[in-house]
Design a protein around this motif. Sequence first.
Motif, short mmCIF file in Angstrom:
data_model
loop_
_atom_site.label_atom_id
_atom_site.label_comp_id
_atom_site.label_asym_id
_atom_site.label_seq_id
_atom_site.Cartn_x
_atom_site.Cartn_y
_atom_site.Cartn_z
N PRO A 143 62.45 10.58 38.55
CA PRO A 143 63.23 10.18 39.47
C PRO A 143 62.23 11.10 40.93
CG PRO A 143 63.75 12.65 38.28
CD PRO A 143 62.44 11.36 37.59
N ALA A 144 62.31 10.52 41.86
CA ALA A 144 61.81 10.86 43.47
C ALA A 144 61.38 12.48 43.37
CB ALA A 144 62.63 10.25 44.61
N ASP A 145 62.20 12.96 43.32
CA ASP A 145 62.36 14.73 43.71
C ASP A 145 62.54 15.11 41.82
OD1 ASP A 145 63.92 14.32 41.09
OD2 ASP A 145 66.25 15.13 42.54
N ALA A 146 61.21 14.45 41.30
CA ALA A 146 60.60 15.54 40.15
C ALA A 146 59.58 15.88 40.88
CB ALA A 146 60.09 14.16 38.89
N GLU A 147 59.16 17.23 40.10
CA GLU A 147 58.31 18.48 40.88
C GLU A 147 56.85 18.17 39.01
OE1 GLU A 147 60.91 22.22 41.99
OE2 GLU A 147 60.89 20.80 43.94
N THR A 148 58.10 18.82 38.43
CA THR A 148 56.91 19.04 37.48
C THR A 148 57.19 18.14 36.27
OG1 THR A 148 57.69 21.14 36.24
CG2 THR A 148 56.06 21.55 38.15
N GLY A 163 65.57 22.20 43.12
CA GLY A 163 67.07 22.38 43.35
C GLY A 163 66.83 23.24 42.32
N GLY A 164 66.41 23.53 41.32
CA GLY A 164 66.32 24.76 39.94
C GLY A 164 66.57 22.97 38.51
N GLY A 165 67.42 22.12 38.90
CA GLY A 165 67.56 21.82 37.99
C GLY A 165 66.71 20.54 36.78
N SER A 166 66.57 20.31 35.69
CA SER A 166 65.93 19.64 34.91
C SER A 166 66.26 18.65 34.30
CB SER A 166 65.21 20.56 34.07
OG SER A 166 66.41 20.85 32.25
#
Length: 261
Positions: A143-148, A163-166
Amino acid sequence: MIRAMRTAASGMLAQQMQVDTIANNIANVNTTSYKKDALAFRTLLYRTFREPGAVTSGTQMNPTGLQIGSGAEIASSIKLHVQGDLEPTGNEMDVAINGPGFFRVRLGNGEFRYTRDGTFRKDANGDMVTVDGFRLEPPINFPADAETISIAQDGTVTVSQAGGGSKEAGQILLIRFANPAGLKAVGANLFSETLSSGIATPQTPGLNGMGFLRNGFRERSNVQIVDELIELIQAQRNYEVNSRTIRVGDEMLQQVSNLVR
C-alpha cells in the motif's frame, strides 16, 4: 604420430573449455546466488585392433585385447545448486532462501523465469520486483502508506502503515523442481524450465522439505576461489602436457622425414 597429434589437440580443446568455465566462475564470485558451473569429460571413439576375449588358439582367448583411444571431449556442464553463504544486508526488501527452492518472476512478455536472487525492490505501482523490474509471482503489492516491511520465514509479507496499523500484503511462495540441475541458465541470475528439470511446483517456504526465507539477507555465490585456482592450475598443466605431446609427435615425424632423405 598424426593420431597422437590429433588426440592431444582434442585434449587441448577440452582444457580450453575448462579454463573458460573456471573464468566464468571466478568472474561471478560476487554475483548474488550464483551457482558454480562444472564440466564432465568423456573419451572419444576407440579403434579396436584386437577384440577383448578374441580366441587366440584352441580354448585360449585374449584377456584384454588392444584398443587405442582418440582423445577427449566435453560431455556436459552442470550447475551445482549448493547452498551459498547468507550475509546480512540490513535491507528490508532483501530475501534469501535457506535451503532448496526458487522464486518465480514474470517477464514483460508473460513468461516465467526462476531465480534465487532475492534482492527485490518496490516499483512505482507498489509491486515487489527484481532489480530488472520483473514482478514476483504470486504478486506482492505494498500500500502507498506502507512504512516498514517484514517478511516471515514462511513467506508472509506484513507492512506497518501510517497511524500504527499493520496489514498482510501477501505471501511469497517458493518453486521446487525434481531436477534443478536440468534448468537452463538464461543470464541475469535467471533460469528457465526445461523437460529435464521437471514441472515447477509451488510450495510454502519451510514445508515439505522446502527452504525457508531469511529477511534482510542475501545468498552469496557458492564459488570457492581457492578451489577454482587449483582447478585452473590443473587445467593449465594439462594443456601444457597436451601441447608437449603435439611437439613430440612433430619431432617424430621430422625424424621419419630425415630418414627418407
